[in-house]
Write a protein that holds these residues in place. Structure first.
Motif, PDB file in Angstrom:
ATOM      1  N   LYS A  90      -6.408 -10.476  60.921  1.00 60.49           N
ATOM      2  CA  LYS A  90      -6.494 -11.725  60.155  1.00 60.49           C
ATOM      3  C   LYS A  90      -6.743 -11.500  58.674  1.00 60.49           C
ATOM      4  O   LYS A  90      -6.678 -12.429  57.889  1.00 60.49           O
ATOM      5  CB  LYS A  90      -7.624 -12.601  60.719  1.00 60.49           C
ATOM      6  CG  LYS A  90      -7.351 -13.093  62.122  1.00 60.49           C
ATOM      7  CD  LYS A  90      -8.404 -14.103  62.517  1.00 60.49           C
ATOM      8  CE  LYS A  90      -8.289 -14.486  63.982  1.00 60.49           C
ATOM      9  NZ  LYS A  90      -9.549 -14.970  64.514  1.00 60.49           N
ATOM     10  N   LEU A  91      -7.132 -10.297  58.304  1.00 61.60           N
ATOM     11  CA  LEU A  91      -7.376 -10.083  56.873  1.00 61.60           C
ATOM     12  C   LEU A  91      -7.002  -8.673  56.454  1.00 61.60           C
ATOM     13  O   LEU A  91      -7.025  -7.745  57.258  1.00 61.60           O
ATOM     14  CB  LEU A  91      -8.815 -10.431  56.475  1.00 61.60           C
ATOM     15  CG  LEU A  91      -9.969  -9.493  56.745  1.00 61.60           C
ATOM     16  CD1 LEU A  91     -11.220 -10.018  56.108  1.00 61.60           C
ATOM     17  CD2 LEU A  91     -10.188  -9.331  58.221  1.00 61.60           C
ATOM     18  N   ARG A  92      -6.629  -8.572  55.197  1.00 59.07           N
ATOM     19  CA  ARG A  92      -6.145  -7.309  54.650  1.00 59.07           C
ATOM     20  C   ARG A  92      -7.276  -6.273  54.579  1.00 59.07           C
ATOM     21  O   ARG A  92      -7.108  -5.111  54.913  1.00 59.07           O
ATOM     22  CB  ARG A  92      -5.608  -7.601  53.241  1.00 59.07           C
ATOM     23  CG  ARG A  92      -5.151  -6.421  52.509  1.00 59.07           C
ATOM     24  CD  ARG A  92      -3.678  -6.425  52.275  1.00 59.07           C
ATOM     25  NE  ARG A  92      -3.237  -5.143  51.802  1.00 59.07           N
ATOM     26  CZ  ARG A  92      -2.415  -4.371  52.478  1.00 59.07           C
ATOM     27  NH1 ARG A  92      -1.927  -4.740  53.628  1.00 59.07           N
ATOM     28  NH2 ARG A  92      -2.061  -3.203  51.992  1.00 59.07           N
ATOM     29  N   CYS A 116      -2.645 -11.619  53.308  1.00 62.77           N
ATOM     30  CA  CYS A 116      -1.529 -12.214  52.568  1.00 62.77           C
ATOM     31  C   CYS A 116      -0.344 -11.263  52.564  1.00 62.77           C
ATOM     32  O   CYS A 116      -0.375 -10.228  51.907  1.00 62.77           O
ATOM     33  CB  CYS A 116      -1.953 -12.525  51.135  1.00 62.77           C
ATOM     34  SG  CYS A 116      -2.979 -13.985  51.011  1.00 62.77           S
ATOM     35  N   ASN A 117       0.689 -11.624  53.308  1.00 63.55           N
ATOM     36  CA  ASN A 117       1.849 -10.739  53.382  1.00 63.55           C
ATOM     37  C   ASN A 117       2.976 -11.269  52.514  1.00 63.55           C
ATOM     38  O   ASN A 117       4.032 -11.618  52.990  1.00 63.55           O
ATOM     39  CB  ASN A 117       2.291 -10.585  54.846  1.00 63.55           C
ATOM     40  CG  ASN A 117       1.301  -9.728  55.603  1.00 63.55           C
ATOM     41  OD1 ASN A 117       0.821  -8.730  55.074  1.00 63.55           O
ATOM     42  ND2 ASN A 117       0.964 -10.128  56.808  1.00 63.55           N
ATOM     43  N   PHE A 118       2.737 -11.346  51.195  1.00 64.27           N
ATOM     44  CA  PHE A 118       3.768 -11.843  50.287  1.00 64.27           C
ATOM     45  C   PHE A 118       4.846 -10.798  50.087  1.00 64.27           C
ATOM     46  O   PHE A 118       5.901 -11.067  49.555  1.00 64.27           O
ATOM     47  CB  PHE A 118       3.163 -12.278  48.943  1.00 64.27           C
ATOM     48  CG  PHE A 118       2.085 -11.366  48.446  1.00 64.27           C
ATOM     49  CD1 PHE A 118       2.399 -10.183  47.839  1.00 64.27           C
ATOM     50  CD2 PHE A 118       0.756 -11.703  48.612  1.00 64.27           C
ATOM     51  CE1 PHE A 118       1.398  -9.335  47.390  1.00 64.27           C
ATOM     52  CE2 PHE A 118      -0.252 -10.860  48.167  1.00 64.27           C
ATOM     53  CZ  PHE A 118       0.073  -9.668  47.559  1.00 64.27           C
ATOM     54  N   GLU A 119       4.574  -9.545  50.501  1.00 67.80           N
ATOM     55  CA  GLU A 119       5.595  -8.494  50.533  1.00 67.80           C
ATOM     56  C   GLU A 119       5.010  -7.339  51.345  1.00 67.80           C
ATOM     57  O   GLU A 119       3.819  -7.315  51.607  1.00 67.80           O
ATOM     58  CB  GLU A 119       5.996  -8.054  49.119  1.00 67.80           C
ATOM     59  CG  GLU A 119       4.956  -7.275  48.343  1.00 67.80           C
ATOM     60  CD  GLU A 119       5.511  -6.715  47.038  1.00 67.80           C
ATOM     61  OE1 GLU A 119       6.082  -7.491  46.261  1.00 67.80           O
ATOM     62  OE2 GLU A 119       5.376  -5.502  46.799  1.00 67.80           O
ATOM     63  N   THR A 367       2.167 -20.431  50.674  1.00 67.22           N
ATOM     64  CA  THR A 367       2.613 -19.344  51.559  1.00 67.22           C
ATOM     65  C   THR A 367       1.599 -18.214  51.587  1.00 67.22           C
ATOM     66  O   THR A 367       1.648 -17.349  52.444  1.00 67.22           O
ATOM     67  CB  THR A 367       3.971 -18.793  51.070  1.00 67.22           C
ATOM     68  OG1 THR A 367       3.862 -18.585  49.654  1.00 67.22           O
ATOM     69  CG2 THR A 367       5.095 -19.755  51.362  1.00 67.22           C
ATOM     70  N   ASP A 368       0.711 -18.182  50.633  1.00 70.00           N
ATOM     71  CA  ASP A 368      -0.392 -17.214  50.622  1.00 70.00           C
ATOM     72  C   ASP A 368      -1.492 -17.756  49.712  1.00 70.00           C
ATOM     73  O   ASP A 368      -1.327 -18.815  49.095  1.00 70.00           O
ATOM     74  CB  ASP A 368       0.083 -15.812  50.185  1.00 70.00           C
ATOM     75  CG  ASP A 368       0.642 -15.778  48.772  1.00 70.00           C
ATOM     76  OD1 ASP A 368      -0.153 -15.949  47.836  1.00 70.00           O
ATOM     77  OD2 ASP A 368       1.860 -15.581  48.601  1.00 70.00           O
ATOM     78  N   LEU A 369      -2.593 -17.019  49.651  1.00 68.21           N
ATOM     79  CA  LEU A 369      -3.780 -17.495  48.931  1.00 68.21           C
ATOM     80  C   LEU A 369      -3.505 -17.870  47.474  1.00 68.21           C
ATOM     81  O   LEU A 369      -3.788 -18.987  47.036  1.00 68.21           O
ATOM     82  CB  LEU A 369      -4.837 -16.378  49.023  1.00 68.21           C
ATOM     83  CG  LEU A 369      -6.030 -16.378  48.094  1.00 68.21           C
ATOM     84  CD1 LEU A 369      -6.821 -17.657  48.202  1.00 68.21           C
ATOM     85  CD2 LEU A 369      -6.927 -15.181  48.429  1.00 68.21           C
TER      86      LEU A 369
END
Ligand code: UD1
Length: 418
Positions: A90-92, A116-119, A367-369
């Motif tokens: 759930k978290l990086r 956050c999987n923005f890439e 889409t992310d934080l």
């Protein structure tokens, strides 16, 4: 998903007090498990990611007490329990359990991190560091299995400057035999915060804030009390929101030096920024000039703040070019800002923003934080009387402590909708 409703058009006015830093807290909590006795963390932010980390420590057998903005971690009952799934995904920052458990117990099984999987966000430099210290590593079924008989200090050159890898190697090396040197280390303030905690626990970490960090391993680490540094990303977001709404806000409980890159850019645009000892005051102006922004490693302009900055740049006259040199494709918020009338083109790793047109309300999705923060700032600028609906409030809650309360105190009209 939960939504944040934003009725914009009100200049933000007043004082906002910034909480402790998310990215520090999420490294300090796992660092605390290296101690043999109680660690007290003060100035803890109230964030969903912190809650998840608390659950992770409990799963590992530690006792965690919360008392307002204080967390007390008693690591006496802690074991290296395998964590292949569940909360780690759930978290990086769950990747810090790899370094901390490896350092303390010589073994760790931790699922590949989420967040956050923005890439794609590889962790090859973390792994390279653990291997250099003598660990054997296997990736089995999406979880990293790490084992070492005895960690031995080594010289590690990071191929990319990485916050996570720098901290993770520091955690693993604190109890290793001999001296570890991290070359091409990251210099972010959160890294200094982690080293300060480790040194208060009895570690010997030197050179943080420079490219070379030297860690002399010690036999054991003791408990201590530590106050988390203020969150420079939250602070910068309020500074940007103040400018975007033509407001007048004192952003309190900050380290102005950590905000220099943002203060300088805002000043270049024509915003009034005044630095005080532990606060910055931001006074908005009716018109701004377009500027170019390059997101870089610290002390450059933080990648975490480039998305809210894009929203502000839609308000500046002329063409601004915003380039992210840390993450090449952290631009998922652009189509959402376009829905609100922004004129932004993506060219490679740059957003080309034609500013100066007022934004309009729309239903948009975070889409992310940090994309979420960008949409909130954008919504606050809308003066048509319509309401912007930002879907995906869960993302924003991961990194913004009491966002709705803080914005409301500054005079914004924002509310949560289930
Ligand atoms: C941390 C922050 C995040 C911030 C980022 C950059 C936390 C929990 N998160 O993320 O908010 O946006 O720093 O300031 O503190 N890279 C590799 N291999 C690796 C590690 C990183 O190629 O092993 C690359 C990444 O893809 C990226 C760059 O290095 O392009 C920087 O990433 P890194 O500093 O590691 O970011 P995180 O620590 O994950």
């Amino acid at each position: 998903m939960n939504k944040l409703m934003v009725a914009g058009g009100r200049p933000l006015k007043g004082t906002v007090t910034i909480s402790g830093a998310k990215n520090s807290a999420l490294a300090l909590i796992p660092a605390a498990i290296l101690a043999e006795s109680k660690v007290i963390l003060d100035n803890l932010p109230e964030l969903s990611d912190v809650e998840i980390y608390t659950e992770l420590l409990t799963e590992l057998g530690a006792t965690v007490e919360r008392n307002g903005d204080q967390m007390i971690i008693s690591p006496e009952g802690l074991r290296s329990v395998p964590l292949p799934n569940g909360n780690v995904k759930k978290l990086r920052a769950s990747y810090y359990l790899m370094g901390a458990l490896l350092g303390k117990f010589g073994e760790a099984v931790v699922g590949l991190p989420g967040g956050c999987n923005f890439e794609p966000r590889p962790i090859d430099q973390h792994i390279k560091g653990f291997e250099a210290l003598g660990a054997q590593i296997v990736n089995e079924g999406g979880a990293i299995h790490i084992r070492a008989k005895r960690l031995i200090g080594a010289r590690i050159y990071l191929d990319v400057v990485s916050v996570g890898a720098t901290i993770n190697i520091m955690l693993a090396a604190a109890l290793a035999k001999g001296i570890t040197t991290i070359e091409n280390a990251a210099k972010e303030p959160e890294i200094i915060d982690v080293a300060t905690l480790l040194n208060s626990m009895g570690a010997r970490v030197k050179g943080v804030g420079t490219e070379t960090i030297r860690i002399e391993g010690v036999e054991s680490l003791n408990g201590c009390r530590h106050s988390i540094i203020p969150d420079r990303i939250q602070a910068a977001t309020y500074m940007i929101a103040a400018a975007a709404t033509r407001g007048d806000v004192i952003v309190d409980n900050v380290i102005p030096k950590h905000l220099e890159a943002v203060s300088a850019k805002l000043t270049e645009m024509g915003v009034d920024v005044m630095e005080m000892d532990e606060a910055v005051r931001v006074i908005g102006k009716p018109e701004y000039q377009a500027v170019d922004v390059k997101a870089l490693i610290y002390p450059g302009f933080a990648t975490d703040i480039q998305s809210p900055m894009a929203s502000l740049l839609t308000q500046a006259k002329g063409t601004s070019i915003l380039t992210d040199y840390v993450y090449s494709s952290r631009f998922k918020y652009i189509p959402e800002l376009s829905r609100m009338g922004a004129s932004i083109k993506l060219e490679g790793r740059s957003a080309v923003i034609e500013g100066g047109h007022p934004l309009t309300a729309a239903k948009v999705t975070a889409t992310d934080l940090r994309a979420g923060a960008a949409l909130v700032v954008a919504g606050l600028t809308v003066t048509t009387g319509e309401i912007t609906e930002v879907d995906g409030l869960e993302f924003i809650d991961r990194g913004y402590d009491r966002l709705v309360e803080n914005l409301s105190l500054l005079g914004a009209e924002v509310w949560r909708k289930e």
